[in-house]
Design a protein around this motif. Structure first.
Motif, PDB file in Angstrom:
ATOM      1  N   ASN A  62     -18.706  12.605  46.951  1.00 38.10           N
ATOM      2  CA  ASN A  62     -18.672  12.400  45.498  1.00 38.10           C
ATOM      3  C   ASN A  62     -17.949  11.144  45.099  1.00 38.10           C
ATOM      4  N   ALA A  63     -17.114  10.603  46.005  1.00 40.52           N
ATOM      5  CA  ALA A  63     -16.353   9.402  45.646  1.00 40.52           C
ATOM      6  C   ALA A  63     -15.893   8.686  46.900  1.00 40.52           C
ATOM      7  N   LEU A  64     -15.691   7.350  46.766  1.00 39.47           N
ATOM      8  CA  LEU A  64     -15.095   6.533  47.811  1.00 39.47           C
ATOM      9  C   LEU A  64     -13.712   6.106  47.352  1.00 39.47           C
ATOM     10  N   LYS A  65     -12.733   6.213  48.262  1.00 40.40           N
ATOM     11  CA  LYS A  65     -11.384   5.752  47.948  1.00 40.40           C
ATOM     12  C   LYS A  65     -11.127   4.470  48.736  1.00 40.40           C
ATOM     13  N   ILE A  66     -10.923   3.358  47.996  1.00 38.69           N
ATOM     14  CA  ILE A  66     -10.707   2.060  48.641  1.00 38.69           C
ATOM     15  C   ILE A  66      -9.289   2.024  49.192  1.00 38.69           C
ATOM     16  N   ASP A  67      -9.156   1.697  50.461  1.00 33.22           N
ATOM     17  CA  ASP A  67      -7.855   1.707  51.119  1.00 33.22           C
ATOM     18  C   ASP A  67      -6.912   0.696  50.474  1.00 33.22           C
ATOM     19  N   ARG A  68      -5.624   1.059  50.449  1.00 26.36           N
ATOM     20  CA  ARG A  68      -4.612   0.231  49.783  1.00 26.36           C
ATOM     21  C   ARG A  68      -4.464  -1.143  50.441  1.00 26.36           C
ATOM     22  N   SER A  69      -4.846  -1.245  51.736  1.00 29.92           N
ATOM     23  CA  SER A  69      -4.714  -2.534  52.416  1.00 29.92           C
ATOM     24  C   SER A  69      -5.633  -3.591  51.805  1.00 29.92           C
ATOM     25  N   PHE A  70      -6.773  -3.174  51.236  1.00 36.57           N
ATOM     26  CA  PHE A  70      -7.669  -4.108  50.557  1.00 36.57           C
ATOM     27  C   PHE A  70      -7.153  -4.440  49.164  1.00 36.57           C
ATOM     28  N   ILE A  71      -6.657  -3.424  48.486  1.00 42.52           N
ATOM     29  CA  ILE A  71      -6.185  -3.613  47.110  1.00 42.52           C
ATOM     30  C   ILE A  71      -4.985  -4.547  47.086  1.00 42.52           C
ATOM     31  N   ALA A  72      -4.121  -4.487  48.100  1.00 42.64           N
ATOM     32  CA  ALA A  72      -2.881  -5.268  48.115  1.00 42.64           C
ATOM     33  C   ALA A  72      -3.135  -6.770  48.067  1.00 42.64           C
ATOM     34  N   LYS A  73      -4.323  -7.231  48.483  1.00 46.18           N
ATOM     35  CA  LYS A  73      -4.570  -8.664  48.588  1.00 46.18           C
ATOM     36  C   LYS A  73      -5.596  -9.198  47.585  1.00 46.18           C
ATOM     37  N   ILE A  74      -5.855  -8.437  46.530  1.00 48.34           N
ATOM     38  CA  ILE A  74      -6.833  -8.926  45.548  1.00 48.34           C
ATOM     39  C   ILE A  74      -6.142  -9.455  44.294  1.00 48.34           C
ATOM     40  N   GLY A  75      -4.861  -9.719  44.423  1.00 46.46           N
ATOM     41  CA  GLY A  75      -4.111 -10.203  43.264  1.00 46.46           C
ATOM     42  C   GLY A  75      -4.405 -11.657  42.986  1.00 46.46           C
ATOM     43  N   ALA A  76      -3.332 -12.442  42.897  1.00 46.39           N
ATOM     44  CA  ALA A  76      -3.442 -13.846  42.504  1.00 46.39           C
ATOM     45  C   ALA A  76      -4.249 -14.664  43.506  1.00 46.39           C
ATOM     46  N   ASN A  77      -4.051 -14.427  44.804  1.00 46.37           N
ATOM     47  CA  ASN A  77      -4.752 -15.243  45.796  1.00 46.37           C
ATOM     48  C   ASN A  77      -6.192 -14.798  46.011  1.00 46.37           C
ATOM     49  N   GLY A  78      -6.572 -13.600  45.554  1.00 48.51           N
ATOM     50  CA  GLY A  78      -7.966 -13.179  45.571  1.00 48.51           C
ATOM     51  C   GLY A  78      -8.507 -12.800  46.935  1.00 48.51           C
ATOM     52  N   GLU A  79      -7.625 -12.583  47.941  1.00 54.97           N
ATOM     53  CA  GLU A  79      -8.120 -12.152  49.257  1.00 54.97           C
ATOM     54  C   GLU A  79      -8.750 -10.761  49.152  1.00 54.97           C
ATOM     55  N   ASN A  80      -9.717 -10.515  50.002  1.00 53.13           N
ATOM     56  CA  ASN A  80     -10.421  -9.226  50.068  1.00 53.13           C
ATOM     57  C   ASN A  80     -11.195  -8.904  48.796  1.00 53.13           C
ATOM     58  N   LEU A  81     -11.287  -9.861  47.906  1.00 57.35           N
ATOM     59  CA  LEU A  81     -11.940  -9.609  46.628  1.00 57.35           C
ATOM     60  C   LEU A  81     -13.406  -9.231  46.831  1.00 57.35           C
ATOM     61  N   GLU A  82     -14.066  -9.970  47.734  1.00 55.49           N
ATOM     62  CA  GLU A  82     -15.490  -9.695  47.955  1.00 55.49           C
ATOM     63  C   GLU A  82     -15.689  -8.315  48.589  1.00 55.49           C
ATOM     64  N   ILE A  83     -14.774  -7.946  49.476  1.00 60.31           N
ATOM     65  CA  ILE A  83     -14.907  -6.637  50.136  1.00 60.31           C
ATOM     66  C   ILE A  83     -14.783  -5.517  49.123  1.00 60.31           C
ATOM     67  N   VAL A  84     -13.751  -5.588  48.283  1.00 62.74           N
ATOM     68  CA  VAL A  84     -13.541  -4.547  47.274  1.00 62.74           C
ATOM     69  C   VAL A  84     -14.723  -4.503  46.318  1.00 62.74           C
ATOM     70  N   GLN A  85     -15.186  -5.690  45.914  1.00 59.68           N
ATOM     71  CA  GLN A  85     -16.315  -5.750  44.983  1.00 59.68           C
ATOM     72  C   GLN A  85     -17.554  -5.107  45.609  1.00 59.68           C
TER      73      GLN A  85
END
Length: 823
Positions: free
Chosen positions: A739-762
Motif C-alpha cells: 500500500n505504500a513505499l517508505k523512502i529510507d532516511r539515508s536518501f532523504i538526508a542528502k536532498i537538502g541544499a546540495n541536492g544529492e540523491n534528488l533524482e533517486i527520491v524523485q
C-alpha cells in the motif's frame, strides 16, 4: 529359491532406510526396521527371520550387544554387527555373542553382500549339521536290544517285545519252539543260512558273536540286518542251563554310519572350501593338514606344507616368529589362544586373526593344534580409515577440529618449555558463503570449500597446519615463528591467492575470507582460549569490512564480554518487561495533519537507562529474542492506538505502523497471532500498517505473497520499509500487495541544499504514484528536505523536523496541540 528375510536394527532412521534400500537392491526381503534392542527382540519373535543386521548403539535401555545375545540364545538367528564403533572393549563384548560378522560403517555394498552371503551359507551349514546331530541322537536313543532265551535243549523260553517285533513271532507262539526256527538268520550277501548260534553256545559254553552281514529273516519273510552275540546261561555250579540271545536291528545303525560318512564329507567340503586358512600342527610345529585356502594366499601347494615348519617353507620371518611362539605357548599351557598377525607375500600384506585350539589326547597332553586364520585385512583397513576419519574432515581431507586442537595443545605445551618458541592461530571465515550456497546450491558450495582448502595448503609453510572446523570456518596453526611479519605474510598470501576466480562446474566464483589472528605471546593456558581470541579477531575483521585480517588485542575480548552481558540483560528484560513503546507521528505534508504513528521500541535498562534500538535490536535479531519483543510491541501498539481512537475520534481514524523483522515474518502462526491481537484489542484491521523490508519478502517470495494476501483480506496494509536500499526489484512490486513505499532516511538526508540523491527520491515518488500507492519519506529533519519533498508531491513524511519519538503521554499532548506548519 526362498526369499531371505532380514531385520535391520539401527537407531538413525536415515541410515536404516539406506541399508534397507541396499538390501532390497540385492534381492533380500527387509521384514522390518527397529531402532531399539527391545523392538528388535519383539520383531525377532514375531517374524520368520533369516538374519539380523545389528547396530551396537541403539535407543532405549538395551544396546545392540545385549539384544544380539538374546536373539542368538532364544531364536538362534544369525547376527551381523553393522556399526561405526570398533573399539576393543566393544569388540570383546560383541565377540561373546558369537556373531557371524562385524562390518564397520561406512561400508561398501560389495562388502555387505559378501558378508551376508557367507553368513547365510555358514548358518545353513551349521543348521544342517545340528539337524543331523539331533537326528542321530534320536536314532541312538530309539535303539533297543531284542532278547530271546532258551533252555538247555534250545527251545525258546522268553522273548521281549522288541524281539517280537523283529522276528514277527508272538511270544506265546514262539514259546517252546526251537530257537533256530524263531531266530532264522542268513548271510546277507551269500544268502546262506547260518547255523543257529544258540546250538553252538549250548555245545561250547562260550559266548559267540554273530558273523558280519547277518540278517534276520522274520516270520513274514522280512529281512533285517542284525548284530550282537549269544551267551550261555549257567547255574551257580557252572552247568549250562540255556542260552541268551541278545541282538539288535542294525538297520538304523547302518543308516547312521552312512549319515556319518556323509557328514564327514560335508565337513571336509566345508573345511576345504572355507575362506579361512585351516591347518593342524604337531608338537614339532610341523604342518599335518592345511586346507586349499592357504595355497591361494601363499602360492605354495597344500601338499608342500605337510611335514614342514613355517621356517622351512621360507615364510616371512616376522610371521614365523609370532606364529611359532604362539604355537609353543598352546602346547605348554594347553589353553586356547587368539592373536593377530600380518603376512606379506608378493608385495601384498594381509592381516589375519588366528585362533589356536589344542586337541588333547587321552593322557591330557596336546597332540595336535587346530589353527583357524581369518582374513581381517578389510577390517584393519576400515579401522585405519575410521581413525583417519576421526581426525580429518570428510569433505576437504583436512585435519578436523579434534586433530587441530591436539596439535594446538602440543604447541602450547612447547611454549612452556621453550621461551623463544612462538606460534600463531589464524581463524578464517568465508565472506558471503551463504549467498553462494543459496544461489548456486550446496554442491557448488562443497566444491568451493574443497578448492579453497587446496589453495590454503599452498599458502602455508612445511610444518604448518590448516584445518576445517566445520561449515565455512577454517583454522591455521603457524608453527615456530620468527616474528610477527611471518604471520601477516601468510595472511597476505591467502588474500592474494583468493583474488583469482574458482572454476566450479562451469561457474566462475569469487570469494574472500576474513581472518582473525591470535599470537601465542600472552598468558594462554588452554588451547580453547587461543581459538576463542582468533575467532573474536575474525569477527572484528568482518565488522571492519571483510576480506581483511585483524590481530587480537585485549580490547576485543572486553567488547565481546560486554556484548554477552548485554545479551543476558536483554533476556532478563524480556522476562521483566523492561521495554517501552515510543511513537513518532506520520504527517500529511499538505496540511501537517497527523494521520498516524510509527511504533518504536525502547529499552529502559535498570542500570544504563534508556537504550537505543540500534544497540539492542541487532542482538535481539541474532538471538531470536526479537520474536517475543516484536509480539509484545505489536500487542501494546494496537492496544494504545485503539485507546487513542476512542479518546480522539477523527475521520479517518488514526493508524499505527509496526515493523516486522525477518524472524517474525517467517514465524509459523504469525497471521493467527495478528488476528488474535486485533480481536483482543478491538482495533480495526484498516488501522494497522505493517512495515516490512524488501529483503524479508525476497527471502521466500511465494510464502511472502501468500501471507500478504492473507493480511490484505484482514484489511491490514503493507508498507515496504527502507525502500531503495535493498533489492528494489520492480518486477516483484506488482506481485506484493503493498500500500505504500517508505523512502529510507539515508536518501532523504542528502536532498537538502546540495541536492544529492534528488533524482533517486524523485524516481521513487514517481514510481509510487504510477503504481497508485502512497509514499512516506523517513528521517525528515530540515526545512530544505521538506521543501524538496513538497515539490515532488510526496504525500507523507516523518522525522525529527515534525517530532522525535514520544512516550504515550507526550503523544496525547501532541494530538491535542497538533504540529505547527513551518515554511
Amino acid at each position: 529359491m526362498n526369499p531371505v528375510n532380514i531385520l535391520v536394527v539401527e537407531d538413525e532412521f536415515i541410515v536404516a532406510m539406506d541399508i534397507q534400500n541396499r538390501l532390497r537392491k540385492f534381492g533380500y526381503t527387509v521384514l522390518g526396521l527397529a531402532d531399539s534392542g527391545e523392538e528388535a527382540i519383539k520383531k525377532a519373535a514375531d517374524n520368520s527371520l533369516d538374519l539380523v543386521l545389528m547396530d551396537i548403539h541403539l535407543k532405549g535401555n538395551m544396546d545392540g550387544v545385549e539384544a544380539a545375545q538374546i536373539i542368538h540364545n532364544i531364536f538362534n538367528i544369525p547376527v551381523i554387527y553393522l556399526t561405526a564403533n570398533a573399539d576393543e572393549s566393544t569388540l570383546n563384548r560383541a565377540k561373546g555373542t558369537e556373531p557371524f560378522g562385524y562390518i564397520l560403517k561406512p561400508f561398501k555394498e560389495k562388502e555387505l553382500k559378501f558378508t551376508i552371503e557367507i553368513t547365510l551359507s555358514k548358518h545353513r551349514m551349521e543348521k544342517k549339521l545340528k539337524q543331523n546331530e539331533q537326528w542321530l541322537t534320536t536314532v541312538l536313543k530309539s535303539i533297543g536290544d531284542a532278547v530271546i532265551t532258551s533252555d538247555q535243549s534250545g527251545t525258546v523260553t522268553f522273548m521281549n517285545p522288541i524281539a517280537e517285533v523283529l522276528t514277527g513271532w508272538n511270544y506265546s507262539d514262539a514259546f517252546g519252539k526251537e530257537a533256530a526256527e524263531v531266530f532264522n538268520i542268513a548271510h546277507e550277501t551269500t544268502r546262506i543260512i547260518i547255523e543257529s548260534p544258540v546250538k553252538q553256545v549250548l555245545q561250547s559254553g562260550i559266548t559267540v558273536g554273530l558273523p558280519e552281514q547277518t540278517i534276520l529273516i522274520a516270520k513274514n519273510g522280512t529281512e533285517i540286518p542284525i548284530d550282537d552275540s549269544v551267551a550261555p546261561i549257567k547255574d551257580d555250579k557252572g552247568n549250562i542251563t540255556g542260552a541268551v540271545l541278545v541282538f539288535q536291528d542294525i538297520t538304523e545303525r547302518n543308516q547312521i554310519l552312512e549319515a556319518l560318512a556323509r557328514r564327514q564329507q560335508e565337513f571336509k567340503a566345508l573345511v576345504e572350501n572355507a575362506p579361512d586358512i585351516i591347518s593342524r600342527f604337531n608338537p614339532q610345529l610341523h604342518y599335518v593338514y592345511v586346507n586349499p585356502a592357504i595355497e591361494k594366499v601363499t602360492g605354495i601347494s597344500a601338499e608342500t606344507f605337510i611335514g614342514k615348519t613355517n621356517a622351512e617353507l621360507n615364510l616371512p620371518e616376522e610371521f614365523c616368529r609370532i606364529c611359532d611362539r604362539k604355537l609353543q605357548q598352546v602346547f605348554q599351557t594347553k589353553e586356547e589362544t587368539e592373536f593377530e598377525c600380518s603376512l606379506a607375500i608378493a608385495q601384498q600384506t594381509r592381516h589375519y586373526h588366528t585362533r589356536l585350539v589344542p586337541e588333547l589326547a587321552s593322557d591330557g597332553e596336546v597332540y595336535f593344534i587346530l589353527s583357524i586364520a581369518r582374513n581381517i585385512t578389510a577390517l584393519k583397513l576400515a579401522e585405519a580409515q575410521l581413525i583417519h576419519d576421526a581426525f580429518h574432515d570428510v569433505l576437504t581431507g583436512l585435519p578436523n577440529r579434534a586433530l587441530f586442537m591436539e596439535r594446538l595443545e602440543r604447541a602450547l605445551m612447547l611454549t612452556k618449555r621453550r621461551t623463544d618458541y612462538i606460534f600463531a592461530v589464524l581463524f578464517l571465515d568465508l565472506d558471503r558463503f551463504q549467498v553462494i550456497n543459496d544461489s548456486l546450491g550446496h554442491t557448488i558450495g562443497d566444491q568451493l570449500l574443497t578448492a579453497l582448502a587446496r589453495r590454503l595448503e599452498n599458502c602455508l609453510r612445511a610444518g604448518d597446519t590448516v584445518a576445517r572446523l566445520g561449515g565455512d570456518e577454517f583454522t591455521i596453526l603457524l608453527d615456530d615463528l620468527k616474528n610477527i611479519n611471518d604471520v601477516t605474510s601468510v595472511a597476505e598470501r591467502i588474500h592474494e591467492a583468493l583474488t583469482s576466480a574458482f572454476q566450479l562446474s562451469g561457474y566462475e566464483v569469487f570469494t574472500t575470507v576474513s581472518i582473525g589472528i591470535a599470537l601465542s605471546r600472552g598468558s594462554y593456558n588452554r588451547a580453547e582460549e587461543l581459538l576463542r581470541d582468533a575467532d573474536i579477531a575474525m569477527y572484528r575483521a568482518k565488522a571492519l569490512g571483510k576480506a581483511r585480517h585483524e590481530i587480537f588485542d585485549s580490547t576485543m575480548y572486553t567488547q565481546v564480554t560486554q556484548l554477552l552481558e548485554l545479551e543476558m540483560d536483554l533476556r532478563r528484560a524480556v522476562e521483566r518487561q523492561e521495554f517501552q513503546v515510543y511513537y513518532q507521528p506520520i504527517v500529511l505534508l499538505e496540511t501537517y495533519k497527523i494521520i498516524g504513528f510509527e511504533a518504536l521500541v525502547r529499552w529502559q535498562h535498570p542500570q544504563y537507562g534508556l537504550v537505543s534500538p540500534d544497540n539492542f535490536i541487532p542482538l535481539a535479531e541474532e538471538t531470536g529474542l526479537i520474536i517475543p519483543i516484536g509480539y509484545w510491541v505489536l500487542c501494546e501498539a494496537c492496544r494504545q492506538m485503539r485507546a487513542w481512537q476512542v479518546q480522539f475520534p477523527i475521520d479517518p481514524p488514526l493508524t499505527i505502523s509496526v515493523n516486522l523483522s525477518t524472524k517474525q515474518f517467517s514465524q509459523p502462526g504469525l497471521i493467527e497471532q495478528i488476528n488474535q491481537i486485533i480481536q483482543e484489542t478491538g482495533l480495526e484491521g484498516g488501522s494497522l500498517k505493517l512495515e516490512i523490508t524488501e529483503s524479508v519478502l525476497m527471502e521466500n517470495i511465494q510464502l511472502a505473497t501468500f501471507m500478504l494476501l492473507q493480511l490484505q483480506q484482514m484489511n491490514i496494509q503493507l508498507h515496504l520499509d527502507d525502500f531503495g536500499i535493498g533489492y528494489s526489484s520492480l518486477s516483484y512490486l506488482h506481485r506484493f500487495p503493498s500500500n505504500a513505499l517508505k523512502i529510507d532516511r539515508s536518501f532523504i538526508a542528502k536532498i537538502g541544499a546540495n541536492g544529492e540523491n534528488l533524482e533517486i527520491v524523485q524516481a521513487i515518488v514517481a514510481l509510487a504514484q504510477n503504481l497508485n500507492i502512497d509514499v512516506i519519506a523517513e528521517g525528515v529533519e530540515t526545512l530544505e528536505q521538506l521543501a524538496q519533498l513538497r515539490l515532488m508531491k510526496c504525500k507523507y513524511a516523518q522525522g525529527y523536523f515534525f517530532s522525535q519519538p514520544l512516550d504515550s503521554k507526550s503523544v496525547e499532548t501532541l494530538i491535542v496541540s497538533g504540529i505547527e506548519p513551518r515554511y
